[in-house]
Design an enzyme around this catalytic site. Sequence first.
Site, PDB file in Angstrom:
ATOM      1  N   CYS A   1       6.013   1.396 -52.170  1.00  0.00           N
ATOM      2  CA  CYS A   1       6.528   0.113 -52.465  1.00  0.00           C
ATOM      3  C   CYS A   1       8.111   0.389 -52.838  1.00  0.00           C
ATOM      4  O   CYS A   1       9.122   0.055 -52.474  1.00  0.00           O
ATOM      5  CB  CYS A   1       5.906  -0.655 -53.606  1.00  0.00           C
ATOM      6  N   CYS A   2       8.194   1.388 -53.769  1.00  0.00           N
ATOM      7  CA  CYS A   2       9.375   2.052 -54.196  1.00  0.00           C
ATOM      8  C   CYS A   2      10.349   2.548 -53.224  1.00  0.00           C
ATOM      9  O   CYS A   2      11.468   2.262 -53.166  1.00  0.00           O
ATOM     10  CB  CYS A   2       9.464   2.976 -55.298  1.00  0.00           C
TER      11      CYS A   2
ATOM     12  N   CYS B   1      11.211  -3.177 -62.067  1.00  0.00           N
ATOM     13  CA  CYS B   1      10.701  -4.573 -61.368  1.00  0.00           C
ATOM     14  C   CYS B   1       9.727  -4.998 -62.339  1.00  0.00           C
ATOM     15  O   CYS B   1       8.746  -4.246 -63.114  1.00  0.00           O
ATOM     16  CB  CYS B   1      10.030  -4.201 -59.865  1.00  0.00           C
TER      17      CYS B   1
ATOM     18  N   CYS C   1       5.808  -3.997 -62.718  1.00  0.00           N
ATOM     19  CA  CYS C   1       5.682  -2.820 -62.893  1.00  0.00           C
ATOM     20  C   CYS C   1       6.329  -2.179 -64.250  1.00  0.00           C
ATOM     21  O   CYS C   1       6.398  -0.988 -64.358  1.00  0.00           O
ATOM     22  CB  CYS C   1       6.068  -1.815 -61.607  1.00  0.00           C
TER      23      CYS C   1
ATOM     24  N   CYS D   1      10.948   6.595 -59.350  1.00  0.00           N
ATOM     25  CA  CYS D   1      10.767   5.495 -57.993  1.00  0.00           C
ATOM     26  C   CYS D   1      11.013   6.050 -56.808  1.00  0.00           C
ATOM     27  O   CYS D   1      10.533   5.791 -55.664  1.00  0.00           O
ATOM     28  CB  CYS D   1      12.038   4.365 -58.220  1.00  0.00           C
TER      29      CYS D   1
END
Length: 241
Positions: free
Chosen positions: A118-119, A202, A205, A228
């Site tokens: 995702c990162c 985010c 998170c 990240c």
Amino acid sequence: MTQSLQTRVTSEEISSLVDGLNFAQKVERSLRLIREAHEEYGERLVVANSLGKDSVAVWHLARRVSPDIRGFIVTTRFKPPETVEFMKKEVARYPELRVYRSDEPIPDRLYETDPDRCCDILKVRPTRRAIEEMNVACWVTGLRCTEGRTRTEFQEIEERDEGLIKLNPILIWHEREVWQYLALNQVPVNPLYAQGYRSLGCAPCTRITGGDERAGRWMGTSKCGGECGIHTRPLKGDRQT
């Protein structure tokens, strides 16, 4: 700067500088690092602004060196509304800031099942694009070695990608010194800090918690308190691995 200053800095013990220099000395050191880099790289020196306290402090320092220095912001679809609003105000105030984001489709709740991926999609790839499109030779960050367990081995000047210098001018600052600088210079900050957050990311998170500054990042995952990827992954070129 790349040769002489890097040799001098890496021969020192970064940990000894953290408590060996006072606040004023640290500010002057940071300004000197940015000034020397700007003299060498000119418009190819660009500040990465995460909209957190450290980034806005570095952005303020950089503008003291030259008001023409450019910057970029990487945002994501999961940023809290407070951060989005703060970003809009910063971009309106500083047109030298460019905003990058990824609209690539991702699986639902990828931040839970595979936070690294995702990162990578939402943060690392847009950072690579910013560096390429802005023709960056030296990027400036707000990274500090006192933030958490994953940030103790960084240097003030690094070359993790060949041909791309990374400058961490406030690496040796304590958290309290960042807040001191922001208060003394009346620098606006993200309103989430007033709610108790110490490190911003985010929304899914990031949590308010005790421990070190980054303890609330990616809680409950293998990345807890981690990175990240923009400080650890290759950034030169469009690398997908």
